[in-house]
Design a protein around this motif. Structure first.
Motif, mmCIF file in Angstrom:
data_model
loop_
_atom_site.group_PDB
_atom_site.id
_atom_site.type_symbol
_atom_site.label_atom_id
_atom_site.label_comp_id
_atom_site.label_asym_id
_atom_site.label_seq_id
_atom_site.Cartn_x
_atom_site.Cartn_y
_atom_site.Cartn_z
ATOM 1 N N VAL A 41 0.851 -1.186 0.000
ATOM 2 C CA VAL A 41 0.000 0.000 0.000
ATOM 3 C C VAL A 41 0.886 1.234 0.000
ATOM 4 O O VAL A 41 1.765 1.389 0.854
ATOM 5 C CB VAL A 41 -0.930 0.029 1.238
ATOM 6 N N VAL A 42 0.671 2.116 -0.964
ATOM 7 C CA VAL A 42 1.467 3.344 -1.083
ATOM 8 C C VAL A 42 0.583 4.534 -0.705
ATOM 9 O O VAL A 42 -0.459 4.751 -1.338
ATOM 10 C CB VAL A 42 2.017 3.532 -2.509
ATOM 11 N N PRO A 43 0.962 5.309 0.323
ATOM 12 C CA PRO A 43 0.138 6.469 0.706
ATOM 13 C C PRO A 43 0.409 7.681 -0.183
ATOM 14 O O PRO A 43 1.498 7.839 -0.738
ATOM 15 C CB PRO A 43 0.595 6.742 2.145
ATOM 16 N N ILE A 44 -0.595 8.531 -0.297
ATOM 17 C CA ILE A 44 -0.481 9.785 -1.055
ATOM 18 C C ILE A 44 -0.830 10.940 -0.121
ATOM 19 O O ILE A 44 -1.829 10.899 0.597
ATOM 20 C CB ILE A 44 -1.431 9.798 -2.271
ATOM 21 N N ARG A 45 0.011 11.955 -0.145
ATOM 22 C CA ARG A 45 -0.272 13.178 0.613
ATOM 23 C C ARG A 45 0.239 14.358 -0.219
ATOM 24 O O ARG A 45 1.447 14.504 -0.398
ATOM 25 C CB ARG A 45 0.412 13.146 1.979
ATOM 26 N N LEU A 46 -0.686 15.155 -0.727
ATOM 27 C CA LEU A 46 -0.336 16.249 -1.629
ATOM 28 C C LEU A 46 -0.917 17.556 -1.103
ATOM 29 O O LEU A 46 -2.130 17.708 -0.985
ATOM 30 C CB LEU A 46 -0.879 15.958 -3.037
ATOM 31 N N PHE A 47 -0.048 18.505 -0.786
ATOM 32 C CA PHE A 47 -0.466 19.811 -0.255
ATOM 33 C C PHE A 47 -0.690 20.783 -1.419
ATOM 34 O O PHE A 47 0.262 21.166 -2.104
ATOM 35 C CB PHE A 47 0.588 20.363 0.705
ATOM 36 N N LEU A 48 -1.931 21.199 -1.639
ATOM 37 C CA LEU A 48 -2.247 22.101 -2.750
ATOM 38 C C LEU A 48 -1.762 23.524 -2.503
ATOM 39 O O LEU A 48 -1.594 24.302 -3.451
ATOM 40 C CB LEU A 48 -3.761 22.106 -3.002
ATOM 41 N N SER A 49 -1.552 23.908 -1.248
ATOM 42 C CA SER A 49 -1.173 25.291 -0.942
ATOM 43 C C SER A 49 0.180 25.670 -1.548
ATOM 44 O O SER A 49 0.524 26.836 -1.625
ATOM 45 C CB SER A 49 -1.132 25.505 0.572
ATOM 46 N N GLY A 50 0.945 24.700 -1.999
ATOM 47 C CA GLY A 50 2.249 25.013 -2.583
ATOM 48 C C GLY A 50 2.193 25.432 -4.039
ATOM 49 O O GLY A 50 3.222 25.780 -4.620
ATOM 50 N N PHE A 51 1.008 25.417 -4.642
ATOM 51 C CA PHE A 51 0.900 25.708 -6.079
ATOM 52 C C PHE A 51 0.046 26.957 -6.296
ATOM 53 O O PHE A 51 -1.182 26.883 -6.355
ATOM 54 C CB PHE A 51 0.301 24.505 -6.815
ATOM 55 N N GLU A 52 0.709 28.102 -6.415
ATOM 56 C CA GLU A 52 -0.003 29.373 -6.542
ATOM 57 C C GLU A 52 -0.757 29.495 -7.867
ATOM 58 O O GLU A 52 -1.663 30.315 -7.996
ATOM 59 C CB GLU A 52 0.978 30.544 -6.391
ATOM 60 N N GLN A 53 -0.377 28.692 -8.866
ATOM 61 C CA GLN A 53 -1.043 28.805 -10.178
ATOM 62 C C GLN A 53 -2.384 28.101 -10.233
ATOM 63 O O GLN A 53 -3.108 28.195 -11.227
ATOM 64 C CB GLN A 53 -0.127 28.300 -11.300
#
Length: 299
Positions: A245-257
């Motif tokens: 099982v591979v977890p995913i954690r992606l923070f959208l606040s890092g992408f100003e575009q």
């Protein structure tokens, strides 16, 4: 070159100076758009301030056939000449026909004007709000001055926001399931997910996840489709085994575009976002699955 007197007669001489100051400008959020610093208004905000007009240099008076200020919302498609589409246009008269003596200031206010769409600057489309000051003249060309501002549309938490669950498989070779915790995310959110490897009979080298932005603009045969990768990063390096099982954690606040999702705005354009999961095997063959997500701006 025309003599100055004749240039003035035909409207080519000095022009009046027009400036606009927005009320409470120092308290408003500002954003930089194409090198210009613009004030940000929310959808329900009143737009008010002061228009200052100074007669042309060397003159203390100026005749006119009326002065007005307009609040305009429009969609611009640079690839199509003359294709600007106004979806909002409201006007206020500042001065009836007469004579302008020296510098004058005119207060204006647009209250309870719904600004339903958020401003947008894309590859082949722009959604713009502006104030346009117009000095109507009888013999010379009208004088206009545009002053752009931004609009952000804030939204409440969606009532329905179910998880995303999908399967990807190649018969007798690969079977994986992936899930994301929600289908709709605000622009400062965190995407959480998991990838389950149920069958692995090909040698996977690595796995990556990308955010894809797709912009569609225009009408009919003149529709333009643009796609760009907002971000791409590796979420696994090396060969997985069955049951991993591979977890995913992606923070959208890092992408100003990133912007909110736009769906068929005024029948002119859409902007959609996708999560693109890519697996690469040892022979550099790529297996991918895309899933659309909805982005929104939180209150």
């Amino acid at each position: 070159r025309l003599p100055s007197a004749m240039a003035g007669l035909f409207g080519f001489g000095n022009q009046p100076v027009i400036s606009v100051s927005f009320a409470e400008a120092s308290e408003r959020k500002k954003v930089n758009v194409n090198g210009k610093e613009l004030l940000v208004f929310h959808a329900q905000d009143d737009v008010r301030g002061t228009v200052t007009i100074t007669p042309p240099r060397g003159k203390q008076r100026m005749e006119h056939n009326g002065i007005r200020v307009s609040l305009i919302g429009k969609i611009e498609l640079p690839n199509e000449r003359g294709s600007a589409c106004e979806f909002t246009s409201l006007a206020r008269d500042l001065e009836s026909p007469g004579e302008l003596l020296g510098e004058r200031q005119f207060p204006f206010e647009f209250s309870k004007v719904e600004k339903q769409f958020e401003s947008y600057d894309g590859i082949s489309v722009r959604l713009v709000y502006l104030l346009r000051v117009t000095i109507v003249r009888q013999y010379n060309t009208n004088v206009t001055s545009d002053h752009e501002f931004r609009v952000e549309v804030l939204q409440n938490e969606p009532e329905i926001n179910t998880p995303i669950k999908m399967e990807v498989g190649i018969e007798d070779c690969l079977h994986i399931e992936f899930e994301y915790n929600r289908a709709k995310y605000h622009l400062r959110d965190v995407i959480l997910g998991k990838i389950y490897f149920l069958l692995v009979r090909i040698k996977i080298k690595h796995m990556e996840l990308a955010i894809i932005k797709r912009e569609s603009s225009g009408v009919g045969p003149s529709t333009f489709n643009e796609s760009e990768t907002v971000s791409k990063f590796e979420i696994m390096d090396g060969a997985p085994v069955r049951g991993e099982v591979v977890p995913i954690r992606l923070f959208l606040s890092g992408f100003e575009q990133l912007t909110p999702t736009y769906r068929n705005i005024n029948n002119r354009f859409s902007v959609k976002y996708y999560l693109n999961l890519v697996l690469v095997d040892e022979e550099d063959r790529r297996y991918f699955k895309q899933q659309e997500i909805t982005l929104w701006r939180k209150v």
